[in-house]
Design a protein around this motif. Structure first.
Motif, PDB file in Angstrom:
ATOM      1  N   ILE B  47      59.984  49.844  41.206  1.00 56.01           N
ATOM      2  CA  ILE B  47      60.133  49.057  42.525  1.00 56.01           C
ATOM      3  C   ILE B  47      59.649  49.489  43.751  1.00 56.01           C
ATOM      4  CG2 ILE B  47      62.055  48.309  43.988  1.00 56.01           C
ATOM      5  CD1 ILE B  47      64.085  48.420  41.497  1.00 56.01           C
ATOM      6  N   ASP B  48      59.613  50.629  43.732  1.00 57.28           N
ATOM      7  CA  ASP B  48      58.912  51.346  45.015  1.00 57.28           C
ATOM      8  C   ASP B  48      57.308  50.876  44.658  1.00 57.28           C
ATOM      9  OD1 ASP B  48      61.198  52.420  46.084  1.00 57.28           O
ATOM     10  OD2 ASP B  48      60.975  54.366  45.285  1.00 57.28           O
ATOM     11  N   ALA B  49      56.751  51.089  43.481  1.00 55.19           N
ATOM     12  CA  ALA B  49      55.504  50.892  43.133  1.00 55.19           C
ATOM     13  C   ALA B  49      55.117  49.506  43.251  1.00 55.19           C
ATOM     14  CB  ALA B  49      55.114  51.620  42.187  1.00 55.19           C
ATOM     15  N   THR B  50      55.783  48.413  43.287  1.00 56.11           N
ATOM     16  CA  THR B  50      55.465  47.172  42.807  1.00 56.11           C
ATOM     17  C   THR B  50      56.156  46.099  43.891  1.00 56.11           C
ATOM     18  OG1 THR B  50      57.100  46.717  41.222  1.00 56.11           O
ATOM     19  CG2 THR B  50      55.200  47.695  40.612  1.00 56.11           C
ATOM     20  N   LYS B  51      56.948  46.755  44.733  1.00 52.41           N
ATOM     21  CA  LYS B  51      57.859  45.678  45.683  1.00 52.41           C
ATOM     22  C   LYS B  51      57.033  44.453  46.457  1.00 52.41           C
ATOM     23  CE  LYS B  51      59.087  49.275  48.851  1.00 52.41           C
ATOM     24  NZ  LYS B  51      60.189  50.188  49.291  1.00 52.41           N
ATOM     25  N   ASP B  52      55.846  45.214  46.994  1.00 50.01           N
ATOM     26  CA  ASP B  52      54.858  44.245  47.726  1.00 50.01           C
ATOM     27  C   ASP B  52      53.969  43.544  46.814  1.00 50.01           C
ATOM     28  OD1 ASP B  52      53.461  46.789  46.629  1.00 50.01           O
ATOM     29  OD2 ASP B  52      52.014  46.478  48.245  1.00 50.01           O
ATOM     30  N   LEU B  53      53.896  43.595  45.458  1.00 53.25           N
ATOM     31  CA  LEU B  53      53.017  42.740  44.719  1.00 53.25           C
ATOM     32  C   LEU B  53      53.683  41.793  44.004  1.00 53.25           C
ATOM     33  CD1 LEU B  53      51.024  45.890  43.186  1.00 53.25           C
ATOM     34  CD2 LEU B  53      50.272  44.290  44.932  1.00 53.25           C
ATOM     35  N   CYS B  54      54.906  41.789  43.753  1.00 52.17           N
ATOM     36  CA  CYS B  54      55.734  40.595  43.149  1.00 52.17           C
ATOM     37  C   CYS B  54      56.745  39.931  44.083  1.00 52.17           C
ATOM     38  CB  CYS B  54      56.672  41.536  41.926  1.00 52.17           C
ATOM     39  SG  CYS B  54      58.070  42.567  42.533  1.00 52.17           S
ATOM     40  N   VAL B  55      57.374  38.829  43.762  1.00 46.55           N
ATOM     41  CA  VAL B  55      58.234  38.065  44.529  1.00 46.55           C
ATOM     42  C   VAL B  55      59.762  38.093  43.722  1.00 46.55           C
ATOM     43  CG1 VAL B  55      56.660  36.592  45.459  1.00 46.55           C
ATOM     44  CG2 VAL B  55      57.719  35.876  43.182  1.00 46.55           C
ATOM     45  N   SER B  56      59.617  38.588  42.692  1.00 42.52           N
ATOM     46  CA  SER B  56      60.940  38.658  42.013  1.00 42.52           C
ATOM     47  C   SER B  56      61.292  39.885  40.709  1.00 42.52           C
ATOM     48  CB  SER B  56      61.061  37.432  41.014  1.00 42.52           C
ATOM     49  OG  SER B  56      62.204  37.290  40.045  1.00 42.52           O
ATOM     50  N   TYR B  57      62.339  40.373  40.712  1.00 40.73           N
ATOM     51  CA  TYR B  57      62.617  41.421  39.413  1.00 40.73           C
ATOM     52  C   TYR B  57      63.564  40.596  38.624  1.00 40.73           C
ATOM     53  CZ  TYR B  57      60.205  44.963  42.124  1.00 40.73           C
ATOM     54  OH  TYR B  57      59.390  45.730  42.933  1.00 40.73           O
ATOM     55  N   LYS B  58      63.302  40.944  37.162  1.00 40.09           N
ATOM     56  CA  LYS B  58      64.334  40.391  36.233  1.00 40.09           C
ATOM     57  C   LYS B  58      64.747  41.328  35.450  1.00 40.09           C
ATOM     58  CE  LYS B  58      62.617  38.096  32.598  1.00 40.09           C
ATOM     59  NZ  LYS B  58      62.914  38.769  31.438  1.00 40.09           N
ATOM     60  N   ILE B  59      65.988  41.523  35.553  1.00 37.04           N
ATOM     61  CA  ILE B  59      66.831  42.544  34.691  1.00 37.04           C
ATOM     62  C   ILE B  59      67.226  41.960  33.536  1.00 37.04           C
ATOM     63  CG2 ILE B  59      68.987  44.063  34.623  1.00 37.04           C
ATOM     64  CD1 ILE B  59      68.378  44.597  37.708  1.00 37.04           C
ATOM     65  N   ASN B  60      66.992  42.643  32.563  1.00 36.62           N
ATOM     66  CA  ASN B  60      67.054  42.017  30.986  1.00 36.62           C
ATOM     67  C   ASN B  60      68.393  42.742  30.662  1.00 36.62           C
ATOM     68  OD1 ASN B  60      67.646  42.187  28.231  1.00 36.62           O
ATOM     69  ND2 ASN B  60      65.483  41.631  27.918  1.00 36.62           N
ATOM     70  N   THR B  61      69.522  42.225  30.660  1.00 42.69           N
ATOM     71  CA  THR B  61      70.967  42.926  30.728  1.00 42.69           C
ATOM     72  C   THR B  61      71.142  43.342  29.475  1.00 42.69           C
ATOM     73  OG1 THR B  61      71.923  40.633  30.278  1.00 42.69           O
ATOM     74  CG2 THR B  61      71.984  41.132  32.186  1.00 42.69           C
ATOM     75  N   ALA B  62      70.614  43.097  28.353  1.00 42.49           N
ATOM     76  CA  ALA B  62      70.961  43.562  27.035  1.00 42.49           C
ATOM     77  C   ALA B  62      70.271  45.299  26.871  1.00 42.49           C
ATOM     78  CB  ALA B  62      69.955  43.109  26.042  1.00 42.49           C
ATOM     79  N   PHE B  63      69.343  45.712  27.608  1.00 46.26           N
ATOM     80  CA  PHE B  63      68.812  46.932  27.624  1.00 46.26           C
ATOM     81  C   PHE B  63      70.147  47.876  28.446  1.00 46.26           C
ATOM     82  CE2 PHE B  63      65.171  44.688  26.172  1.00 46.26           C
ATOM     83  CZ  PHE B  63      64.625  45.414  25.364  1.00 46.26           C
ATOM     84  N   TYR B  64      70.695  47.336  29.270  1.00 46.31           N
ATOM     85  CA  TYR B  64      71.646  48.163  30.071  1.00 46.31           C
ATOM     86  C   TYR B  64      73.031  47.841  29.318  1.00 46.31           C
ATOM     87  CZ  TYR B  64      67.894  47.616  33.366  1.00 46.31           C
ATOM     88  OH  TYR B  64      67.033  47.778  34.090  1.00 46.31           O
ATOM     89  N   GLU B  65      73.462  46.945  28.744  1.00 46.68           N
ATOM     90  CA  GLU B  65      74.638  46.697  27.937  1.00 46.68           C
ATOM     91  C   GLU B  65      74.931  47.614  26.853  1.00 46.68           C
ATOM     92  OE1 GLU B  65      75.977  42.713  27.042  1.00 46.68           O
ATOM     93  OE2 GLU B  65      74.730  41.940  28.694  1.00 46.68           O
ATOM     94  N   SER B  66      73.662  47.894  26.246  1.00 49.58           N
ATOM     95  CA  SER B  66      73.539  48.720  24.976  1.00 49.58           C
ATOM     96  C   SER B  66      74.033  50.012  25.329  1.00 49.58           C
ATOM     97  CB  SER B  66      72.350  48.610  24.264  1.00 49.58           C
ATOM     98  OG  SER B  66      71.222  49.215  25.139  1.00 49.58           O
ATOM     99  N   MET B  67      73.798  50.484  26.514  1.00 47.88           N
ATOM    100  CA  MET B  67      74.215  51.952  26.722  1.00 47.88           C
ATOM    101  C   MET B  67      75.783  52.139  27.485  1.00 47.88           C
ATOM    102  SD  MET B  67      70.713  52.931  28.834  1.00 47.88           S
ATOM    103  CE  MET B  67      71.212  54.767  28.875  1.00 47.88           C
ATOM    104  N   GLY B  68      76.406  50.972  27.259  1.00 45.96           N
ATOM    105  CA  GLY B  68      77.923  50.911  27.641  1.00 45.96           C
ATOM    106  C   GLY B  68      77.968  51.213  29.043  1.00 45.96           C
ATOM    107  N   ILE B  69      79.112  51.837  29.473  1.00 45.87           N
ATOM    108  CA  ILE B  69      79.473  51.714  31.049  1.00 45.87           C
ATOM    109  C   ILE B  69      78.381  52.250  31.748  1.00 45.87           C
ATOM    110  CG2 ILE B  69      81.106  52.655  32.570  1.00 45.87           C
ATOM    111  CD1 ILE B  69      83.074  51.911  30.236  1.00 45.87           C
ATOM    112  N   ARG B  70      77.781  53.472  31.422  1.00 42.62           N
ATOM    113  CA  ARG B  70      76.618  53.891  32.081  1.00 42.62           C
ATOM    114  C   ARG B  70      75.346  53.029  32.281  1.00 42.62           C
ATOM    115  NH1 ARG B  70      73.023  57.821  29.259  1.00 42.62           N
ATOM    116  NH2 ARG B  70      73.206  57.194  27.236  1.00 42.62           N
TER     117      ARG B  70
END
Lengths: 274, 274
Positions: B47-70
């Motif tokens: 995010i720090d490296a790209t925030k001036d170059l993009c207008v959006s971030y998309k979080i693919n929830t599957a990659f986070y869900e698969s790790m459980g609560i953390r």
């Protein structure tokens, strides 16, 4: 859990009841709100009161996700509390491109150790197949759902049938009756239910829509039972919110018991007819 | 974020880049694994490296869900870290009966405060409409996706078109260009892309499939840009895994910068043509 174990469970318990834990913290009895985890306290009481009457619990993940991280904690405690030997379903309706569906399959089969997860088919083969790669785990694909919106796309004509038929037939090329079930809504007409059973004679159907949504347990049982029963009929609100006092779990048990007794009668008819 | 704010953001930044945070702990640089939350440490650097170059971030929830609560903790830290004024998308592909879709909408719009969530349309109207009830929030409905499986159902003939056309046309009766976007894969043919723009002239399209999946930024831009740009083009793996060393964020920035420069040239062509 494999297919034969599920069939045996249904015979032993004389039940094909799935209790839906769509637990909404706004709707649970107020005296539970003093617990550290009110949703789990509610689920624990419901499970204790119904575990001998049902063969499955279905956790509607949306109600847990909406509470953020503590919701996932309630979900995890609940799935761990369900006695082994009862079929567990994550009603999550996931589906994405292959590498992402693999992450969802890991989430529900490995991280939370469910037996089954509901899968949305719109994105096609590579969105469904990752859920079929796990031994003794199940993909429960949306076929014809119980809601009014099922008319918008599922009941659109595709080729010489409806879209949901195309989905069923195509998915049956990817999975088998040992790793794939279909969601078939109890609110559909009896001729529709019988027709779907002819399309997929051996697959189990997960049937929501009985109870609060108005579907008939008798219709679905007479029209869609197969020689192995082949049904998991879900009731959520009608059971878990049957009462709202200190004795809410007793009220839930009474309703679950009515369903189980009715189911036993249909299972007996099936045996008599065989 | 409302439509005008998004259009202004694109003009100011000369970019319609969406960076996809499909962060897989197996793929991030090894030196991050000593952090308390390696996934967040990775996302923070990206995010720090790209925030001036993009207008959006998309979080693919599957990659986070698969790790459980953390995993959900990493997701929450990430969405909170994204600077305000950047459009945030939960790529979660949810959709269920009405009362359940309402819970999903609350999850992503209220609990995690995303601007938008991707929605699977198979269950029809009551599964989509709950996502349209939140001010300045967006439902991004699956139209024609970028994966091979899009052929299985989305490209089946329905009436005088394909299923995905029926989905687009029907969904446009429920939502407006101010609260509904569509997912349109960059891997589709240029004639298909141009045709979809004619079907939905004013809606924004979220376009995955550029980069690792092989879609062309030039094709999608020339075929599907409208007078307000009307595009959010997502790249995930091509940016976030551009490098794998200590300087991985610099490598990510270089690729994001290439996309942004190319996008600026298409935006200029659009202005010149107007």
């Amino acid at each position: 859990m494999n297919r034969q174990e599920l069939v045996n469970l249904i015979k032993e318990k004389q039940s094909y009841l799935c209790v839906g834990l769509d637990t909404d913290i706004q709707k649970i009895p107020k005296h539970l709100l003093s617990h550290a985890d009110p949703v789990f306290a509610f689920n624990k009481a419901i499970i204790d009161a119904t575990k001998d009457l049902c063969v499955s619990y279905k956790i509607n993940t949306a109600f847990y996700e909406s509470m953020g991280i503590r919701g996932w904690e309630s979900l995890q405690r609940t799935v761990e509390y369900i006695p082994s030997g009862i079929f567990t379903i994550a009603d999550a309706k996931r589906g994405d491109i292959g590498n992402t569906s693999t992450q969802y399959a890991k989430t529900f089969f490995e991280t939370y150790k469910f037996d089954a997860v509901t899968v949305a088919p719109y994105m096609g083969r590579d969105s469904v197949e990752p859920f079929l790669q796990f031994s003794e785990k199940w993909a429960i694909v949306l076929g014809l759902t119980s809601n009014e919106g099922s008319q918008d796309f599922q009941l659109q004509p595709v080729g010489d049938g409806f879209l949901f038929e195309k989905v069923l037939k195509t998915c049956m090329e990817w999975g088998t009756p040992d790793n794939m079930m279909f969601v078939v809504g109890a609110t559909q007409s009896s001729s529709q239910l019988g027709y779907i059973r002819k399309l997929a004679p051996d697959n189990f159907f997960l049937v929501p829509g009985v109870g609060a949504q108005g579907g008939s347990l008798e219709e679905i049982s007479l029209q869609a039972m197969n020689k192995d029963c082949g049904l998991l009929v879900n009731a959520s609100r009608a059971i878990i919110y049957a009462g709202n006092g200190e004795d809410f779990a007793d009220d839930a048990r009474k309703v679950a018991r009515q369903y189980q007794l009715e189911m036993a009668s249909y299972l007996n008819k099936m045996v008599a007819a065989a």
